[in-house]
Design a protein around this motif. Structure first.
Motif, short mmCIF file in Angstrom:
data_model
loop_
_atom_site.label_atom_id
_atom_site.label_comp_id
_atom_site.label_asym_id
_atom_site.label_seq_id
_atom_site.Cartn_x
_atom_site.Cartn_y
_atom_site.Cartn_z
N GLY A 1 -0.10 2.75 -5.08
CA GLY A 1 -0.20 4.01 -4.34
C GLY A 1 1.11 4.76 -4.30
O GLY A 1 2.18 4.24 -4.61
N ASP A 2 1.01 6.02 -3.88
CA ASP A 2 2.19 6.88 -3.76
C ASP A 2 3.24 6.31 -2.81
O ASP A 2 4.42 6.60 -2.92
CB ASP A 2 1.79 8.28 -3.29
CG ASP A 2 0.97 9.03 -4.33
OD1 ASP A 2 1.01 8.64 -5.51
OD2 ASP A 2 0.29 9.99 -3.95
N ASP A 3 2.79 5.51 -1.82
CA ASP A 3 3.71 4.92 -0.86
C ASP A 3 4.18 3.53 -1.28
O ASP A 3 4.87 2.84 -0.54
CB ASP A 3 3.06 4.85 0.52
CG ASP A 3 1.82 3.98 0.55
OD1 ASP A 3 1.37 3.49 -0.52
OD2 ASP A 3 1.26 3.79 1.66
N GLY A 4 3.78 3.10 -2.50
CA GLY A 4 4.16 1.79 -3.00
C GLY A 4 3.16 0.70 -2.68
O GLY A 4 3.35 -0.45 -3.07
N SER A 5 2.07 1.03 -2.00
CA SER A 5 1.08 0.02 -1.62
C SER A 5 0.24 -0.42 -2.81
O SER A 5 0.02 0.35 -3.75
CB SER A 5 0.18 0.55 -0.51
OG SER A 5 -0.54 1.69 -0.97
N PHE A 6 -0.22 -1.66 -2.79
CA PHE A 6 -1.08 -2.18 -3.85
C PHE A 6 -1.72 -3.47 -3.39
O PHE A 6 -1.31 -4.08 -2.41
CB PHE A 6 -0.30 -2.41 -5.15
CG PHE A 6 0.87 -3.34 -4.99
CD1 PHE A 6 0.71 -4.72 -5.01
CD2 PHE A 6 2.14 -2.84 -4.81
CE1 PHE A 6 1.80 -5.57 -4.85
CE2 PHE A 6 3.24 -3.67 -4.65
CZ PHE A 6 3.06 -5.04 -4.67
N ASP A 7 -2.75 -3.89 -4.13
CA ASP A 7 -3.39 -5.19 -3.96
C ASP A 7 -3.76 -5.65 -5.36
O ASP A 7 -4.80 -5.26 -5.89
CB ASP A 7 -4.62 -5.07 -3.06
CG ASP A 7 -5.19 -6.42 -2.69
OD1 ASP A 7 -4.59 -7.46 -3.03
OD2 ASP A 7 -6.27 -6.45 -2.06
N LEU A 8 -2.91 -6.43 -5.99
CA LEU A 8 -3.05 -6.80 -7.40
C LEU A 8 -3.16 -8.30 -7.53
O LEU A 8 -2.67 -9.05 -6.68
CB LEU A 8 -1.83 -6.30 -8.19
CG LEU A 8 -1.50 -4.82 -8.10
CD1 LEU A 8 -0.14 -4.53 -8.71
CD2 LEU A 8 -2.58 -3.99 -8.77
N GLU A 9 -3.77 -8.75 -8.61
CA GLU A 9 -3.81 -10.18 -8.89
C GLU A 9 -3.90 -10.39 -10.40
O GLU A 9 -4.30 -9.50 -11.14
CB GLU A 9 -4.97 -10.87 -8.18
CG GLU A 9 -6.34 -10.42 -8.61
CD GLU A 9 -7.45 -11.13 -7.85
OE1 GLU A 9 -8.16 -11.92 -8.48
OE2 GLU A 9 -7.58 -10.89 -6.63
N VAL B 1 7.26 -4.27 -9.07
CA VAL B 1 5.87 -4.54 -9.44
C VAL B 1 5.39 -3.38 -10.29
O VAL B 1 5.63 -2.21 -9.95
CB VAL B 1 4.99 -4.72 -8.19
CG1 VAL B 1 3.53 -4.88 -8.58
CG2 VAL B 1 5.47 -5.90 -7.36
N GLU B 2 4.70 -3.70 -11.39
CA GLU B 2 4.21 -2.68 -12.30
C GLU B 2 2.75 -2.92 -12.63
O GLU B 2 2.31 -4.06 -12.78
CB GLU B 2 5.03 -2.71 -13.59
CG GLU B 2 4.63 -1.69 -14.61
CD GLU B 2 5.50 -1.71 -15.85
OE1 GLU B 2 4.94 -1.56 -16.95
OE2 GLU B 2 6.73 -1.89 -15.71
N SER B 3 1.99 -1.84 -12.71
CA SER B 3 0.61 -1.86 -13.19
C SER B 3 0.48 -0.70 -14.17
O SER B 3 1.39 0.11 -14.30
CB SER B 3 -0.36 -1.70 -12.01
OG SER B 3 -0.45 -0.35 -11.61
N PRO B 4 -0.65 -0.59 -14.87
CA PRO B 4 -0.80 0.53 -15.80
C PRO B 4 -0.72 1.90 -15.12
O PRO B 4 -0.41 2.89 -15.76
CB PRO B 4 -2.20 0.31 -16.40
CG PRO B 4 -2.49 -1.12 -16.20
CD PRO B 4 -1.77 -1.52 -14.95
N ALA B 5 -0.99 1.93 -13.82
CA ALA B 5 -1.02 3.21 -13.10
C ALA B 5 0.11 3.39 -12.10
O ALA B 5 0.04 4.24 -11.23
CB ALA B 5 -2.36 3.35 -12.39
N GLY B 6 1.18 2.58 -12.19
CA GLY B 6 2.27 2.78 -11.25
C GLY B 6 3.35 1.73 -11.32
O GLY B 6 3.23 0.72 -12.03
#
Length: 158
Positions: A42-50, A76-81
């Motif tokens: 998210g824009d605020d840096g929030s995520f829930d990834l596994e 932390v990196e994902s394809p969208a952030g």
């Protein structure tokens, strides 16, 4: 909030004006980036990834996490952030709930108090800080009269 660095409060009995006693050498500084193949940040840096990891991959991630904790820095990196955090230790939780036959998941959760330092909606966007080869300074250095900025002063805030 006190003027004392939390790392110093945990590491030494008496606070000093110099925090060099726990400064890491350049060879010891580690800036891990944990990359996930799916999910959003998210824009605020929030995520829930596994992600699924084999034994070797998990050992590598634990070693990287230990280095990031020592360096106060994890990304932390994902394809969208992408998000870079300043981190400090908070706690550990463990649980085991065996199924029939005694086999089950042994779960370990490391809790790190964290603050996003850099957030991007594109992981390919140039990064700030150690990973991008460009430093950054807390905005408070430009907008307040505070004179002391060492370690991550925000860790003492609630």
């Amino acid at each position: 909030m006190t003027d004392e660095c939390e790392a110093c409060a945990d590491d030494v009995e008496e606070s000093t004006d110099s925090h060099d006693h726990h400064a890491l050498s350049p060879d010891e500084l580690r800036y891990p980036e944990f990359v996930f193949e799916n999910g959003e940040i998210g824009d605020d840096g929030s995520f829930d990834l596994e992600t699924d990891l084999d034994r070797e991959g998990m050992a590598d991630w634990l070693s990287d996490l230990a280095g990031g904790l020592a360096s106060h820095d994890v990304a932390v990196e994902s394809p969208a952030g992408y998000v870079t955090f300043g981190v400090g230790a908070s706690g550990v939780e463990m649980s085991f709930d065996p199924e029939k036959g005694g086999v089950g998941n042994f779960e370990v959760t490391f809790k790190l108090r964290a603050k996003p330092m850099f957030v991007a909606d594109d992981p390919d966007r140039p990064k700030a800080g150690a990973r991008g080869g460009k430093g950054f300074i807390p905005i408070e250095m430009l907008t307040t009269d505070r004179e002391t900025f060492r370690c991550y002063n925000w860790m003492g805030e609630e």
